[in-house]
Design a protein around this motif. Structure first.
Motif, mmCIF file in Angstrom:
data_model
loop_
_atom_site.group_PDB
_atom_site.id
_atom_site.type_symbol
_atom_site.label_atom_id
_atom_site.label_comp_id
_atom_site.label_asym_id
_atom_site.label_seq_id
_atom_site.Cartn_x
_atom_site.Cartn_y
_atom_site.Cartn_z
ATOM 1 N N ALA A 1 25.253 23.168 -3.831
ATOM 2 C CA ALA A 1 24.794 22.534 -5.072
ATOM 3 C C ALA A 1 25.717 21.381 -5.433
ATOM 4 O O ALA A 1 26.900 21.591 -5.705
ATOM 5 C CB ALA A 1 24.762 23.562 -6.208
ATOM 6 N N ASP A 2 25.182 20.160 -5.424
ATOM 7 C CA ASP A 2 25.957 18.989 -5.815
ATOM 8 C C ASP A 2 27.207 18.817 -4.949
ATOM 9 O O ASP A 2 28.257 18.425 -5.434
ATOM 10 C CB ASP A 2 26.363 19.091 -7.294
ATOM 11 N N VAL A 3 27.061 19.111 -3.665
ATOM 12 C CA VAL A 3 28.178 19.034 -2.721
ATOM 13 C C VAL A 3 27.992 17.872 -1.751
ATOM 14 O O VAL A 3 28.939 17.145 -1.429
ATOM 15 C CB VAL A 3 28.319 20.358 -1.939
ATOM 16 N N LEU A 4 26.753 17.667 -1.312
ATOM 17 C CA LEU A 4 26.487 16.625 -0.317
ATOM 18 C C LEU A 4 26.685 15.221 -0.886
ATOM 19 O O LEU A 4 26.702 14.243 -0.143
ATOM 20 C CB LEU A 4 25.080 16.775 0.250
ATOM 21 N N VAL A 5 26.852 15.131 -2.204
ATOM 22 C CA VAL A 5 27.112 13.832 -2.827
ATOM 23 C C VAL A 5 28.480 13.281 -2.439
ATOM 24 O O VAL A 5 28.780 12.106 -2.721
ATOM 25 C CB VAL A 5 27.003 13.918 -4.367
#
Length: 504
Positions: free
Chosen positions: A414-418
């Protein structure tokens, strides 16, 4: 041997000048004493103290050694020798001196306090805390020991506890800029920016040190920026630069302020100056990343690990509360997506970049065993308090996935690949860690054009076509694909993709 009246008179005059801060006159009298008696302990010891006060550490070490040769059973000379070693970064030797002083005088509060500082420098934090506490037990009215114990607690990330020590130090010494400075820093780390500003302002009103003034102006500029008082922040940061023209962090923070003001040319200039001044390679990599986000440097494949770690270590204490102000929706959206895919009970789940555990509350209801991995120990400390993870691991997620880790029935990011540009390596590692038929659920910020793009927010966005292409390349079946507003930033909706893939 009894001292002659003349020698005694010379020594007393020397000590009187020394106590009044007249170092040259005191030294002249100590020299006269030593001309009469070259082995006079007090003159050897105290002329060493004067050398230390002047920053002449080599002379201080020489005189203390001569004093010890005369009388090795005086605790005070071993304590001062230790303090001199500590000033030149020889903390292990300093610690040995303090231990020797305490073997001679166990109730020597100053030696216990200094010993704590040496242990802190050696990263032996619990022993350091015990040493500061011992100093305070011997001498309750000891503001320096309260300050130093608080700084040690800061090193451990225990800012709330540290605040109590700083406040006790200030009660004992009303005008105590060092304690106000340290107090401001802990308040800043806790996200209490208004209170931090007050503490820094009080410290600035009383501090005599130019070095501290520069750091104080820089920190006050940082909290003013957090309060969106950007014009005032720039005044403080420019003052820090004037006091210390080589102060890389002051230029770095100036770049951040100009970026917040959307004045990108000014931000680039400040970042470039910071980069030229930075000595640490990790800081240089971070500044290059900031420049890349403004199109002034090549775009890296991912955010530097030190950038991510420092960002979330600082963010941890008030992370959840801050996300509420951003209308953060990603964990809920991923939960809805997984429920739409019919996931109800699985054996093992992995929460990549788990942070404070916002996804953990849901994942623990579907997984028998839940593992969280994050680069920030401070974030993991918050996650532990939820008591929903069977295992929490502090590691870079690519490094963790590349190791001989177990396979998982569900992996969530969650909101890591950013914080990753190209996702090929990550997808390959994740596929290898998925059991047959297992799912990978994640979010990305959406790019309307480029496959991956580093934004001025210092987060990467990815296109829908790129995500679909990765799914095909790695043999992952698309189970859920939707467009949503994941959060708000600067009053604008941030468009996100919520994706669930299944291993064939």
């Amino acid at each position: 041997m009894r001292m002659s009246p003349h020698l005694h008179s010379l020594l007393q005059q020397a000590i009187s000048h020394h106590q009044q801060g007249r170092l040259q006159q005191a030294e002249d009298y100590y020299v006269q004493v030593l001309q009469i008696d070259p082995r006079q302990f007090d003159a050897l010891h105290l002329i060493g103290v004067i050398a230390k006060q002047r920053g002449d550490t080599q002379s201080a070490l020489n005189f203390f050694a001569k004093a010890i040769a005369v009388d090795a059973k005086q605790a005070k000379v071993h304590c001062n020798l230790g303090a001199t070693f500590q000033e030149i970064g020889e903390s292990a030797q300093a610690l040995a001196c303090y231990d020797l002083a305490l073997s001679l005088q166990s109730d020597y509060a100053l030696a216990w306090n200094n010993r704590g500082n040496a242990l802190r420098e050696l990263k032996r934090y619990q022993e350091a805390l015990d040493s500061f506490t011992r100093a305070m037990e011997i001498q309750f009215n000891y503001p320096e020991a309260f300050l130093n114990r608080g700084i040690c607690l800061q090193e451990l990330g225990e800012h709330a506890q540290a605040l109590a020590d700083f406040e006790d130090a200030i009660k004992l010494r009303a005008t105590y800029p060092a304690a106000q400075f340290a107090r401001g820093f802990s308040l800043q780390q806790l996200g209490l920016y208004g209170e931090a500003l007050d503490a820094y302002t009080l410290a600035l009103q009383t501090t005599p040190s130019v070095a501290n003034l520069a750091a104080l102006h820089c920190n006050r500029g940082m909290v003013l920026a957090k309060l969106q008082r950007y014009a005032e922040a720039l005044v403080d940061l420019q003052q820090a630069q004037a006091l210390r023209p080589d102060f890389a962090n002051a230029y770095l923070q100036t770049g951040h302020v100009y970026r917040s003001l959307q004045e990108h040319e000014a931000a680039i200039l400040a970042y470039q100056t910071a980069l030229a001044l930075a000595q640490d390679k990790a800081q240089q990599a971070q500044i290059e990343y900031y420049l890349a986000s403004l199109g002034a440097a090549p775009t890296p494949h991912a955010a530097p690990a030190t950038y991510v770690k420092e960002l979330f270590d600082q963010y941890a204490a008030h992370f959840d509360a801050h996300l509420q102000t951003l209308s953060y929706q990603v964990p809920r959206l991923l939960q809805d997506a997984l429920q739409s895919c019919g996931l109800t009970q699985i054996e093992r789940a992995l929460d990549l970049g788990c942070g404070t555990g916002l996804c953990g509350d849901y994942l623990t209801t579907v997984a028998q065993h839940l593992t969280g991995v994050d680069l920030s120990e401070n974030m993991l400390a918050q996650a532990r308090r939820r008591n929903v993870y069977q295992e929490l691991i502090c590691d870079d997620i690519l490094h963790y996935l590349a190791q001989a880790t177990p396979s998982y029935d569900l992996i969530v990011a969650a909101d890591v690949l950013v914080y990753f540009g190209r996702l090929d390596d990550l997808f390959g590692l994740i596929k290898n860690k998925l059991t047959s038929g297992a799912h990978f659920a994640f979010s990305v910020e959406e790019s309307a054009t480029d496959e991956s793009k580093l934004q001025t927010s210092q987060r990467y966005a990815h296109s829908a076509s790129y995500i679909r292409q990765l799914a095909r390349t790695y043999g992952l079946r698309l189970r859920h694909f939707s467009h949503h507003s994941g959060r708000r930033e600067a009053q604008h909706e941030v468009q996100s993709l919520i994706v669930v893939l299944q291993k064939n």
